[in-house]
Design a protein around this motif. Structure first.
Motif, PDB file in Angstrom:
ATOM      1  N   ALA A  40      39.975  40.969  38.213  1.00 45.92           N
ATOM      2  CA  ALA A  40      39.512  41.538  39.614  1.00 45.92           C
ATOM      3  C   ALA A  40      38.072  40.600  40.403  1.00 45.92           C
ATOM      4  CB  ALA A  40      38.652  42.954  40.187  1.00 45.92           C
ATOM      5  N   SER A  41      37.517  40.077  39.450  1.00 40.62           N
ATOM      6  CA  SER A  41      36.342  39.501  40.208  1.00 40.62           C
ATOM      7  C   SER A  41      36.768  37.819  40.086  1.00 40.62           C
ATOM      8  CB  SER A  41      35.723  39.392  39.038  1.00 40.62           C
ATOM      9  OG  SER A  41      35.556  38.712  37.578  1.00 40.62           O
ATOM     10  N   PHE A  42      38.211  37.605  39.177  1.00 38.18           N
ATOM     11  CA  PHE A  42      38.600  36.558  39.846  1.00 38.18           C
ATOM     12  C   PHE A  42      39.049  36.525  40.737  1.00 38.18           C
ATOM     13  CE2 PHE A  42      38.069  35.185  35.092  1.00 38.18           C
ATOM     14  CZ  PHE A  42      37.583  34.050  35.137  1.00 38.18           C
ATOM     15  N   THR A  43      40.170  37.437  41.154  1.00 37.92           N
ATOM     16  CA  THR A  43      41.048  37.702  42.961  1.00 37.92           C
ATOM     17  C   THR A  43      40.020  37.808  43.665  1.00 37.92           C
ATOM     18  OG1 THR A  43      40.902  39.373  42.707  1.00 37.92           O
ATOM     19  CG2 THR A  43      42.564  37.828  41.317  1.00 37.92           C
ATOM     20  N   GLN A  44      38.746  38.035  43.655  1.00 39.96           N
ATOM     21  CA  GLN A  44      37.890  38.513  44.955  1.00 39.96           C
ATOM     22  C   GLN A  44      36.984  37.821  45.291  1.00 39.96           C
ATOM     23  OE1 GLN A  44      34.427  41.564  43.760  1.00 39.96           O
ATOM     24  NE2 GLN A  44      35.372  42.653  46.021  1.00 39.96           N
TER      25      GLN A  44
END
Length: 78
Positions: free
Chosen positions: A24-28
């Motif tokens: 989730a942190s990479f896509t945000q």
């Protein structure tokens, strides 16, 4: 033996949560950059087309504003 199985389950859940949070942190940030780029292209422009008040009109406007404030203040105290 039962405690060892519980620790294995806790470890598996922790790894699953960590992987999900990492994904989730990479896509945000990519989504945030796209939104920032979209907003940067659409800068709003405000155009004011009005004449400036003369000194006399400014004084009259201030007097009217003060009278309205005093009228509201006395009405609210009653």
């Amino acid at each position: 033996m039962k405690t060892l199985k519980n620790m294995e389950a806790i470890f598996t859940v922790a790894v699953a949560i960590a992987c999900g949070a990492s994904y989730a942190s990479f896509t945000q940030p990519a989504a945030a950059k796209a939104a920032a780029t979209a907003q940067a292209g659409a800068i709003p422009v405000v155009v004011v087309s009005a004449k400036r008040l003369t000194e006399q009109e400014k004084k009259i406007s201030l007097i009217e504003e003060r009278q309205a404030l005093l009228g509201n203040a006395t009405a609210s105290t009653l």
